[in-house]
Design an enzyme around this catalytic site. Structure first.
Site, PDB file in Angstrom:
ATOM      1  N   ASN A  22      57.527  -1.609 -38.589  1.00 20.02           N
ATOM      2  CA  ASN A  22      57.037  -2.906 -37.635  1.00 20.02           C
ATOM      3  C   ASN A  22      56.582  -4.054 -39.247  1.00 20.02           C
ATOM      4  OD1 ASN A  22      55.076  -5.006 -37.435  1.00 20.02           O
ATOM      5  ND2 ASN A  22      54.813  -3.918 -35.384  1.00 20.02           N
ATOM      6  N   GLY A  24      54.478  -6.953 -39.646  1.00 22.98           N
ATOM      7  CA  GLY A  24      53.842  -7.195 -39.360  1.00 22.98           C
ATOM      8  C   GLY A  24      51.993  -5.743 -39.661  1.00 22.98           C
ATOM      9  N   LYS A  25      52.801  -4.724 -39.559  1.00 21.30           N
ATOM     10  CA  LYS A  25      52.170  -4.007 -39.436  1.00 21.30           C
ATOM     11  C   LYS A  25      51.870  -3.098 -41.120  1.00 21.30           C
ATOM     12  CE  LYS A  25      52.092  -0.309 -35.833  1.00 21.30           C
ATOM     13  NZ  LYS A  25      52.587   0.593 -35.513  1.00 21.30           N
ATOM     14  N   ASP A  81      50.335   4.267 -35.033  1.00 22.00           N
ATOM     15  CA  ASP A  81      50.376   3.943 -33.892  1.00 22.00           C
ATOM     16  C   ASP A  81      49.409   3.211 -32.936  1.00 22.00           C
ATOM     17  OD1 ASP A  81      53.040   3.823 -32.545  1.00 22.00           O
ATOM     18  OD2 ASP A  81      51.649   5.075 -30.356  1.00 22.00           O
ATOM     19  N   TYR A 167      50.446  -8.851 -30.034  1.00 23.03           N
ATOM     20  CA  TYR A 167      49.316  -9.738 -29.088  1.00 23.03           C
ATOM     21  C   TYR A 167      48.401 -10.849 -29.418  1.00 23.03           C
ATOM     22  CZ  TYR A 167      52.376  -6.432 -25.794  1.00 23.03           C
ATOM     23  OH  TYR A 167      52.766  -6.363 -25.737  1.00 23.03           O
ATOM     24  N   ASP A 168      48.477 -10.417 -30.788  1.00 26.56           N
ATOM     25  CA  ASP A 168      47.187 -11.248 -31.664  1.00 26.56           C
ATOM     26  C   ASP A 168      46.847 -12.902 -30.548  1.00 26.56           C
ATOM     27  OD1 ASP A 168      46.378  -9.878 -33.274  1.00 26.56           O
ATOM     28  OD2 ASP A 168      48.044 -10.367 -35.209  1.00 26.56           O
ATOM     29  N   LYS A 188      41.271 -11.104 -40.738  1.00 27.49           N
ATOM     30  CA  LYS A 188      41.496 -10.075 -39.818  1.00 27.49           C
ATOM     31  C   LYS A 188      40.945  -8.735 -40.090  1.00 27.49           C
ATOM     32  CE  LYS A 188      45.691  -8.077 -36.460  1.00 27.49           C
ATOM     33  NZ  LYS A 188      46.055  -7.736 -35.996  1.00 27.49           N
ATOM     34  N   HIS A 201      40.770  -2.649 -34.862  1.00 27.09           N
ATOM     35  CA  HIS A 201      41.307  -1.752 -34.710  1.00 27.09           C
ATOM     36  C   HIS A 201      41.772  -1.240 -35.962  1.00 27.09           C
ATOM     37  CE1 HIS A 201      44.621  -4.029 -34.119  1.00 27.09           C
ATOM     38  NE2 HIS A 201      45.094  -3.626 -33.869  1.00 27.09           N
ATOM     39  N   ARG A 202      43.334  -1.618 -36.815  1.00 26.49           N
ATOM     40  CA  ARG A 202      43.436  -1.280 -38.179  1.00 26.49           C
ATOM     41  C   ARG A 202      42.545  -0.798 -39.301  1.00 26.49           C
ATOM     42  NH1 ARG A 202      47.592  -4.114 -37.132  1.00 26.49           N
ATOM     43  NH2 ARG A 202      47.878  -2.615 -36.144  1.00 26.49           N
TER      44      ARG A 202
HETATM   45  P1  ITT Z   1      56.494   1.024 -35.933  1.00 25.48           P
HETATM   46  O1  ITT Z   1      56.019   2.429 -34.695  1.00 25.48           O
HETATM   47  O2  ITT Z   1      57.552   1.180 -36.740  1.00 25.48           O
HETATM   48  O3  ITT Z   1      55.337   1.805 -36.821  1.00 25.48           O
HETATM   49  P2  ITT Z   1      55.981  -0.613 -34.446  1.00 25.48           P
HETATM   50  O4  ITT Z   1      56.013  -2.192 -33.638  1.00 25.48           O
HETATM   51  O5  ITT Z   1      56.827  -0.265 -33.049  1.00 25.48           O
HETATM   52  O6  ITT Z   1      56.317  -0.408 -35.058  1.00 25.48           O
HETATM   53  P3  ITT Z   1      53.996   0.540 -32.509  1.00 25.48           P
HETATM   54  O7  ITT Z   1      55.166   1.199 -31.949  1.00 25.48           O
HETATM   55  O8  ITT Z   1      52.412   1.492 -32.815  1.00 25.48           O
HETATM   56  O9  ITT Z   1      54.899  -0.010 -33.759  1.00 25.48           O
HETATM   57  O10 ITT Z   1      53.577  -0.044 -31.081  1.00 25.48           O
HETATM   58  C1  ITT Z   1      52.367  -1.242 -31.302  1.00 25.48           C
HETATM   59  C2  ITT Z   1      52.672  -2.674 -30.863  1.00 25.48           C
HETATM   60  O11 ITT Z   1      51.170  -2.903 -30.335  1.00 25.48           O
HETATM   61  C3  ITT Z   1      53.186  -3.796 -31.259  1.00 25.48           C
HETATM   62  O12 ITT Z   1      54.327  -3.914 -32.126  1.00 25.48           O
HETATM   63  C4  ITT Z   1      52.521  -4.800 -31.907  1.00 25.48           C
HETATM   64  O13 ITT Z   1      53.145  -5.415 -30.978  1.00 25.48           O
HETATM   65  C5  ITT Z   1      51.097  -4.451 -30.602  1.00 25.48           C
HETATM   66  N1  ITT Z   1      50.248  -4.025 -31.888  1.00 25.48           N
HETATM   67  C6  ITT Z   1      49.552  -3.359 -32.734  1.00 25.48           C
HETATM   68  N2  ITT Z   1      49.162  -3.392 -33.509  1.00 25.48           N
HETATM   69  C7  ITT Z   1      48.659  -5.171 -32.958  1.00 25.48           C
HETATM   70  C8  ITT Z   1      47.963  -5.901 -34.051  1.00 25.48           C
HETATM   71  O14 ITT Z   1      46.809  -5.900 -35.221  1.00 25.48           O
HETATM   72  N3  ITT Z   1      47.635  -6.754 -33.741  1.00 25.48           N
HETATM   73  C9  ITT Z   1      48.859  -6.801 -32.954  1.00 25.48           C
HETATM   74  N4  ITT Z   1      49.896  -6.727 -31.750  1.00 25.48           N
HETATM   75  C10 ITT Z   1      49.414  -5.432 -32.178  1.00 25.48           C
END
Ligand code: ITT
Length: 217
Positions: A22, A24-25, A81, A167-168, A188, A201-202
């Site tokens: 991801n 963004g992460k 996650d 979902y930000d 953030k 949260h992160r």
């Molecule tokens: P990875 O598993 O490869 O890390 P992913 O997008 O599939 O990527 P997740 O399974 O953890 O990650 O899914 C979490 C989802 O929750 C993610 O796709 C985001 O859309 C949402 N999410 C998590 N943290 C967020 C944040 O800080 N702001 C907005 N949305 C968030």
């Protein structure tokens, strides 16, 4: 130069894989790790496969992703996650937060689904919700460390702001008047220099990880 160290004084001298696909992460995790001088490489850059997220909890999925990357790359790996839990939806989308956006990662559609399901259940504002982040560190020899962070707030419709990801734009953290989608990413996930609690949260999960596993060198 800083070093990454676990409570049992094991140090990471080389690279750390960030086990996320991801962007963004990845951006936020790199920003959080940068001041510690950790040489972080993304799973995608190493061409690592994406494991299926089959655990029923955030912590379980973070561990699964970190372990898979550590073993495939033979390097320590760091996974996140996370997701949005809406009280009136019984905690959904929760661990299925990414899945609600479909294969196209269409978070406009995921946000519409949250709104539609709230309407279908006759829920009325305030729509209380929280973001949860589970972080896992896994080493190739099987050692693991895990941390969690949470931020509470309410959901707002229509979405506000174009910054951030996922979902930000619908998440308004308690005590603030701007959604995560209206904040600069540094705001953030900033880590306050005075040791007070971070916002997201992160960042909160990372603060716990940094206290336990990172030491300024
Ligand atoms: P990875 O598993 O490869 O890390 P992913 O997008 O599939 O990527 P997740 O399974 O953890 O990650 O899914 C979490 C989802 O929750 C993610 O796709 C985001 O859309 C949402 N999410 C998590 N943290 C967020 C944040 O800080 N702001 C907005 N949305 C968030």
């Amino acid at each position: 130069m800083s070093s990454l160290q676990i409570m049992s004084f094991r140090q990471i001298a080389g690279r750390l894989v960030i086990a996320t696909q991801n962007p963004g992460k990845l951006w936020e995790l790199r920003q959080l790790l940068a001041p510690h001088g950790v040489d972080a490489v993304a799973a995608g850059e190493l061409g690592l496969p994406e494991p299926e997220e089959t655990a029923p909890t955030f912590a379980g999925n973070a561990l699964l992703k970190a372990r898979a990357a550590a073993s495939a790359a033979d390097l320590p790996a760091f996974a996140d996650d996370s997701g949005l839990c809406v009280d009136a939806l019984g905690g959904a989308p929760g661990v299925h937060s990414a899945r609600w956006a479909g294969d196209q990662r269409d978070f406009g559609a995921a946000i519409k689904r949250v709104e539609r399901e709230l309407q279908e259940r006759g829920a009325t504002p305030p729509f209380t919700a929280y973001f949860l982040c589970a972080l896992a560190l896994a080493w190739p020899d099987g050692h693991v460390e895990q941390f969690e962070g949470r931020v509470d707030g309410v959901l707002v419709f229509p979405p506000r702001g174009t910054k951030g990801f996922g979902y930000d734009p619908i998440f308004l953290p308690d005590g603030l008047d701007r959604t995560f989608g209206e904040m600069m990413s540094a705001e953030k996930h900033a880590l306050p220099g005075d040791g007070s609690r971070a916002l997201s949260h992160r960042a909160r999960a990372f603060q716990a990880l940094a206290r336990a596993c990172l030491r300024e060198g």
